[in-house]
Write a protein that holds these residues in place. Structure first.
Motif, PDB file in Angstrom:
ATOM      1  N   LEU A 238       0.827  -1.207   0.000  1.00 32.48           N
ATOM      2  CA  LEU A 238       0.000   0.000   0.000  1.00 32.48           C
ATOM      3  C   LEU A 238       0.865   1.263   0.000  1.00 32.48           C
ATOM      4  O   LEU A 238       0.554   2.251  -0.677  1.00 32.48           O
ATOM      5  N   ARG A 239       1.954   1.240   0.758  1.00 32.90           N
ATOM      6  CA  ARG A 239       2.838   2.403   0.790  1.00 32.90           C
ATOM      7  C   ARG A 239       3.468   2.632  -0.584  1.00 32.90           C
ATOM      8  O   ARG A 239       3.611   3.761  -1.040  1.00 32.90           O
TER       9      ARG A 239
ATOM     10  N   ARG B   2      -5.495   5.757   2.527  1.00 36.91           N
ATOM     11  CA  ARG B   2      -6.584   5.503   3.483  1.00 36.91           C
ATOM     12  C   ARG B   2      -6.529   4.061   3.989  1.00 36.91           C
ATOM     13  O   ARG B   2      -6.677   3.796   5.178  1.00 36.91           O
ATOM     14  N   ALA B   3      -6.322   3.128   3.068  1.00 35.65           N
ATOM     15  CA  ALA B   3      -6.239   1.724   3.473  1.00 35.65           C
ATOM     16  C   ALA B   3      -5.032   1.483   4.372  1.00 35.65           C
ATOM     17  O   ALA B   3      -5.114   0.728   5.347  1.00 35.65           O
ATOM     18  N   LEU B   4      -3.913   2.142   4.072  1.00 33.67           N
ATOM     19  CA  LEU B   4      -2.717   1.977   4.896  1.00 33.67           C
ATOM     20  C   LEU B   4      -2.955   2.519   6.304  1.00 33.67           C
ATOM     21  O   LEU B   4      -2.543   1.908   7.300  1.00 33.67           O
ATOM     22  N   ALA B   5      -3.641   3.660   6.408  1.00 38.73           N
ATOM     23  CA  ALA B   5      -3.927   4.235   7.723  1.00 38.73           C
ATOM     24  C   ALA B   5      -4.803   3.297   8.549  1.00 38.73           C
ATOM     25  O   ALA B   5      -4.587   3.114   9.756  1.00 38.73           O
TER      26      ALA B   5
ATOM     27  N   ILE C 255      -5.417   5.887  -7.399  1.00 42.36           N
ATOM     28  CA  ILE C 255      -5.240   4.927  -6.304  1.00 42.36           C
ATOM     29  C   ILE C 255      -4.404   5.506  -5.167  1.00 42.36           C
ATOM     30  O   ILE C 255      -4.286   4.866  -4.129  1.00 42.36           O
ATOM     31  N   GLU C 256      -3.839   6.714  -5.349  1.00 37.97           N
ATOM     32  CA  GLU C 256      -2.972   7.252  -4.305  1.00 37.97           C
ATOM     33  C   GLU C 256      -3.729   7.449  -3.001  1.00 37.97           C
ATOM     34  O   GLU C 256      -3.323   6.946  -1.937  1.00 37.97           O
TER      35      GLU C 256
END
Length: 331
Positions: free
Chosen positions: A86-87, A103-106, A97-98
């Motif tokens: 994700l990063r 958001r998914a990484l957080a 997708i950025e």
């Protein structure tokens, strides 16, 4: 396993692996009876997990896709791998997708155990990420549409813009998508050109799936799509082939001749052989003029004709050149 909640989590973790489990296998893994497994499966279904069951001696249970994505159970290595992915996805040259990746990484970092958060933090501090390259990025929706067409062997229409800005309409049979460096390429059979081509996805627009399905084609020579893209970018594919004797040692040529010009072979201490390919003799001649070294063209004659025409045009341009103060440019 006596704790029902812990047993459900363990059962869910097993079902999330991409395989089908028999009731006896699951019972053996969790040290319970098959009847308990059936009750636990019913409980998972009540919680919204789409567990599919097949009957018979070879039947079993597997987790299928449902209306909503259920929570995932990840081991330590899987969680770190997803976080790294994700990063990285937040920096690649793909639009759309950025923000989703961040958001998914957080969300993932928020629920990671302290020990895993520490591992990810250490990795993030030690690693440097290159920014996306210049120029337009590939569109995520376009990539998804092309990927679906590749899998379905479905013809696609699109507008393609060349490097010089010229736009053409294409009808192709998509084969594979290949990421190379910070670019995405589509390998496809071009019906108009009657041959295989690669297209940079960021130069494609108005992509339209036609709904027409065709039998799958194989690339010439049995090579895979990744190799085809690498060969195309390095000048090792095409119907027109040329051999040039470069008047420089191969060590120097390897450092100064771009890989896309072709492949090098040693000849002696002062020269080497360049094999290069293209789809048209005129384009091949143009590429040869970009070489940063003296050379002798060995073949073919049609490329020599185009090189000669290029030299004559350049000579006329030099003869007609006028210095800024109106004086003829000295010869």
């Amino acid at each position: 396993m006596r704790d029902p909640s812990g047993r459900l989590l363990s059962l869910l973790s097993l079902l999330q692996s991409p395989r089908e489990w028999s009731g006896r296998e699951l019972a053996g893994r969790l040290d319970v009876t098959p009847r308990t497994i059936r009750r636990d499966i019913d409980r998972l279904r009540e919680l919204g997990y789409p567990v599919h069951a097949t009957q018979g001696n070879t039947g079993g249970y597997r987790l299928t896709s449902g209306a909503a994505m259920p929570p995932l159970l990840l081991d330590d290595d899987e969680a770190i791998a997803i976080a790294i992915g994700l990063r990285t996805a937040a920096t690649v040259a793909t639009t759309g997708i950025e923000d989703s990746s961040l958001r998914a990484l957080a969300k993932l970092e928020q629920v990671l155990p302290l020990r895993l958060r520490h591992r990810l933090k250490v990795l993030s501090e030690a690693a440097a990420t290159l920014p996306p390259g210049g120029g337009p990025a590939a569109d995520a929706e376009t990539l998804a549409s092309l990927a679906a067409a590749c899998v379905a062997h479905e013809k696609v229409r699109f507008a393609h813009t060349k490097r010089d800005g010229e736009t053409s309409r294409r009808l192709v049979e998509p084969h594979r998508l290949v990421p190379e460096g910070r670019r995405w390429y589509l390998v496809a059979y071009d019906e108009h050109k009657a041959g295989w081509r690669i297209f940079r996805v960021d130069r494609m627009n108005e992509v339209h799936r036609t709904g027409v399905r065709v039998p799958a084609r194989e690339l010439p020579g049995g090579v895979d799509a990744a190799t085809w893209v690498m060969n195309s970018l390095s000048g090792r594919t095409g119907s027109v082939r040329a051999r040039l004797l470069l008047h420089a040692p191969i060590a120097w040529a390897a450092e100064n001749v771009p890989p896309w010009q072709g492949s090098l072979e040693p000849v002696d201490d002062r020269s080497c052989l360049l094999r290069t390919y293209a789809d048209a003799p005129g384009y091949l001649a143009y590429r040869i003029t970009l070489l940063p070294v003296d050379y002798t063209l060995l073949d073919p004659p049609e490329v020599a004709e185009h090189l000669n025409a290029t030299v004559e045009r350049a000579a006329r341009a030099i003869r007609s050149f006028t210095a800024p103060h109106g004086e003829e440019n000295p010869k």
